[in-house]
Design a protein around this motif. Structure first.
Motif, mmCIF file in Angstrom:
data_model
loop_
_atom_site.group_PDB
_atom_site.id
_atom_site.type_symbol
_atom_site.label_atom_id
_atom_site.label_comp_id
_atom_site.label_asym_id
_atom_site.label_seq_id
_atom_site.Cartn_x
_atom_site.Cartn_y
_atom_site.Cartn_z
ATOM 1 N N THR A 35 -8.935 3.801 7.580
ATOM 2 C CA THR A 35 -9.556 3.118 6.440
ATOM 3 C C THR A 35 -9.962 1.718 6.863
ATOM 4 O OG1 THR A 35 -8.087 4.312 4.927
ATOM 5 C CG2 THR A 35 -9.143 2.342 4.057
ATOM 6 N N TYR A 43 -6.934 -1.929 -2.170
ATOM 7 C CA TYR A 43 -6.142 -0.900 -2.852
ATOM 8 C C TYR A 43 -4.702 -1.360 -3.071
ATOM 9 C CZ TYR A 43 -9.929 2.388 -1.706
ATOM 10 O OH TYR A 43 -11.139 3.024 -1.581
ATOM 11 N N ARG A 64 0.984 6.857 -5.983
ATOM 12 C CA ARG A 64 0.483 7.646 -4.855
ATOM 13 C C ARG A 64 -0.386 6.777 -3.941
ATOM 14 N NH1 ARG A 64 -3.809 9.467 -3.127
ATOM 15 N NH2 ARG A 64 -5.068 9.029 -4.949
ATOM 16 N N ILE A 65 -1.271 5.993 -4.538
ATOM 17 C CA ILE A 65 -2.151 5.109 -3.761
ATOM 18 C C ILE A 65 -1.321 4.104 -2.972
ATOM 19 C CG2 ILE A 65 -3.859 3.244 -3.957
ATOM 20 C CD1 ILE A 65 -5.011 4.851 -6.387
ATOM 21 N N GLN A 67 1.802 4.319 -1.963
ATOM 22 C CA GLN A 67 2.522 4.979 -0.862
ATOM 23 C C GLN A 67 1.587 5.261 0.313
ATOM 24 O OE1 GLN A 67 5.805 5.163 -0.559
ATOM 25 N NE2 GLN A 67 5.873 4.149 -2.540
ATOM 26 N N SER A 68 0.371 5.659 0.021
ATOM 27 C CA SER A 68 -0.617 5.893 1.073
ATOM 28 C C SER A 68 -0.943 4.589 1.808
ATOM 29 C CB SER A 68 -1.881 6.505 0.470
ATOM 30 O OG SER A 68 -2.864 6.681 1.452
ATOM 31 N N CYS A 69 -1.089 3.503 1.056
ATOM 32 C CA CYS A 69 -1.355 2.189 1.659
ATOM 33 C C CYS A 69 -0.200 1.767 2.560
ATOM 34 C CB CYS A 69 -1.582 1.134 0.572
ATOM 35 S SG CYS A 69 -3.135 1.311 -0.314
ATOM 36 N N GLU A 71 1.863 3.695 4.177
ATOM 37 C CA GLU A 71 1.786 4.501 5.403
ATOM 38 C C GLU A 71 0.727 3.947 6.355
ATOM 39 O OE1 GLU A 71 1.187 8.544 4.126
ATOM 40 O OE2 GLU A 71 3.065 8.534 2.985
ATOM 41 N N ASP A 72 -0.434 3.579 5.809
ATOM 42 C CA ASP A 72 -1.492 2.995 6.647
ATOM 43 C C ASP A 72 -1.069 1.645 7.214
ATOM 44 O OD1 ASP A 72 -3.093 5.217 6.209
ATOM 45 O OD2 ASP A 72 -4.346 4.224 4.696
#
Length: 107
Positions: A35, A43, A64-65, A67-69, A71-72
């Protein structure tokens, strides 16, 4: 789990610092976790603001967003070679982890 006032104060303080920090120019075109990192910043910031405005809670989509951030950010932060960029994204990562603390069930 409930959000502590100390957690809210720490998040508000970090958010204030982050909000007024200049975006690292050397990272404008960088990618993190596939990303564009400026989107990762956007985000994550959106989730933090939602969490602060909702008294320490996030809806399932923002959870959810976030948690994804995280991880990134876990992948991206160690790869940064620019000191200003490292400081900027370490703070954002710390803020994301602080906000997500109650969402993941960890303390």
């Amino acid at each position: 789990m409930s959000t502590s006032s100390e957690q809210m104060q720490n998040a508000a303080r970090l958010w204030h610092e982050h909000r007024y920090a200049p975006f690292p120019a050397g990272l404008r075109r960088a990618k993190g976790g596939g990303t564009d990192v400026w989107l990762l910043d956007l985000y994550t910031a959106g989730c933090v603001v939602a969490w602060l405005n909702n008294g320490g809670t996030l809806d399932p989509e923002n959870s959810r967003i976030l948690q994804s951030c995280i991880e990134d950010l876990d992948q991206f932060v160690p790869e940064i070679n620019d000191p200003a960029g490292t400081q900027y994204y370490q703070r954002l990562h710390q803020l994301a982890l602080l906000v997500s603390r109650d969402l993941t069930g960890t303390t």
